[in-house]
Motif scaffolding. Structure first.
Motif, PDB file in Angstrom:
ATOM      1  N   SER A  39       5.045  21.880   7.139  1.00  0.00           N
ATOM      2  CA  SER A  39       5.857  21.382   6.020  1.00  0.00           C
ATOM      3  C   SER A  39       6.992  22.345   5.693  1.00  0.00           C
ATOM      4  CB  SER A  39       4.986  21.171   4.782  1.00  0.00           C
ATOM      5  OG  SER A  39       4.042  20.158   5.014  1.00  0.00           O
ATOM      6  N   ALA A  40       6.695  23.628   5.702  1.00  0.00           N
ATOM      7  CA  ALA A  40       7.728  24.627   5.416  1.00  0.00           C
ATOM      8  C   ALA A  40       8.837  24.575   6.470  1.00  0.00           C
ATOM      9  CB  ALA A  40       7.114  26.024   5.349  1.00  0.00           C
ATOM     10  N   ASP A  41       8.450  24.497   7.734  1.00  0.00           N
ATOM     11  CA  ASP A  41       9.446  24.439   8.806  1.00  0.00           C
ATOM     12  C   ASP A  41      10.298  23.178   8.707  1.00  0.00           C
ATOM     13  OD1 ASP A  41       8.512  26.861   9.751  1.00  0.00           O
ATOM     14  OD2 ASP A  41       7.441  25.996  11.475  1.00  0.00           O
ATOM     15  N   MET A  42       9.650  22.045   8.435  1.00  0.00           N
ATOM     16  CA  MET A  42      10.390  20.778   8.344  1.00  0.00           C
ATOM     17  C   MET A  42      11.373  20.767   7.178  1.00  0.00           C
ATOM     18  SD  MET A  42       7.418  18.028   9.307  1.00  0.00           S
ATOM     19  CE  MET A  42       8.432  16.629   8.874  1.00  0.00           C
ATOM     20  N   ASN A  43      11.069  21.523   6.127  1.00  0.00           N
ATOM     21  CA  ASN A  43      11.930  21.566   4.946  1.00  0.00           C
ATOM     22  C   ASN A  43      12.776  22.837   4.877  1.00  0.00           C
ATOM     23  OD1 ASN A  43      11.253  19.089   3.272  1.00  0.00           O
ATOM     24  ND2 ASN A  43       9.232  19.860   3.811  1.00  0.00           N
ATOM     25  N   ASN A  44      12.783  23.604   5.977  1.00  0.00           N
ATOM     26  CA  ASN A  44      13.560  24.848   6.045  1.00  0.00           C
ATOM     27  C   ASN A  44      13.256  25.794   4.886  1.00  0.00           C
ATOM     28  OD1 ASN A  44      15.016  24.079   8.434  1.00  0.00           O
ATOM     29  ND2 ASN A  44      16.226  22.717   7.139  1.00  0.00           N
ATOM     30  N   LEU A  45      11.962  25.960   4.588  1.00  0.00           N
ATOM     31  CA  LEU A  45      11.538  26.840   3.499  1.00  0.00           C
ATOM     32  C   LEU A  45      10.985  28.140   4.063  1.00  0.00           C
ATOM     33  CD1 LEU A  45       9.632  24.228   1.312  1.00  0.00           C
ATOM     34  CD2 LEU A  45      11.935  25.134   0.920  1.00  0.00           C
ATOM     35  N   THR A  46      11.216  29.212   3.334  1.00  0.00           N
ATOM     36  CA  THR A  46      10.619  30.510   3.664  1.00  0.00           C
ATOM     37  C   THR A  46       9.746  30.922   2.480  1.00  0.00           C
ATOM     38  OG1 THR A  46      12.392  31.818   2.670  1.00  0.00           O
ATOM     39  CG2 THR A  46      12.681  31.159   4.994  1.00  0.00           C
ATOM     40  N   ASP A  49      11.179  31.051  -0.970  1.00  0.00           N
ATOM     41  CA  ASP A  49      11.430  29.789  -1.664  1.00  0.00           C
ATOM     42  C   ASP A  49      10.228  29.316  -2.477  1.00  0.00           C
ATOM     43  OD1 ASP A  49      14.055  29.322  -0.523  1.00  0.00           O
ATOM     44  OD2 ASP A  49      13.023  28.813   1.348  1.00  0.00           O
TER      45      ASP A  49
END
Length: 75
Positions: A39-46, A49
């Motif tokens: 989910s983090a990768d798909m939403n470009n989250l680190t 965030d």
């Protein structure tokens, strides 16, 4: 916007805490929070965030290994 408003009303009517309050209660009770890697990768989250009390971003296999034999609440 309308769907969010309706969902919040339903949650309030059921006397269920909103998500941030629910997460605060979990942490206060000694629970741990992790974010889903996919989910983090798909939403470009680190990690920067996320909430400060999220312990990291982990994969499903990491989660299975880390929680072997534990009581779990999956949200």
């Amino acid at each position: 916007g309308m769907a969010t408003k309706m969902l919040k009303k339903q949650i309030a009517d059921l006397d269920i805490p909103e998500v941030p309050d629910f997460l605060d209660q979990i942490v206060a009770a000694g629970g741990h929070l992790w974010a889903c890697r996919l989910s983090a990768d798909m939403n470009n989250l680190t990690e920067s965030d996320l909430r400060d009390d999220v312990e990291g971003i982990i994969s499903a296999s990491d989660f299975i290994e880390m929680t072997e034999g534990a009581q779990l609440l999956f949200i």
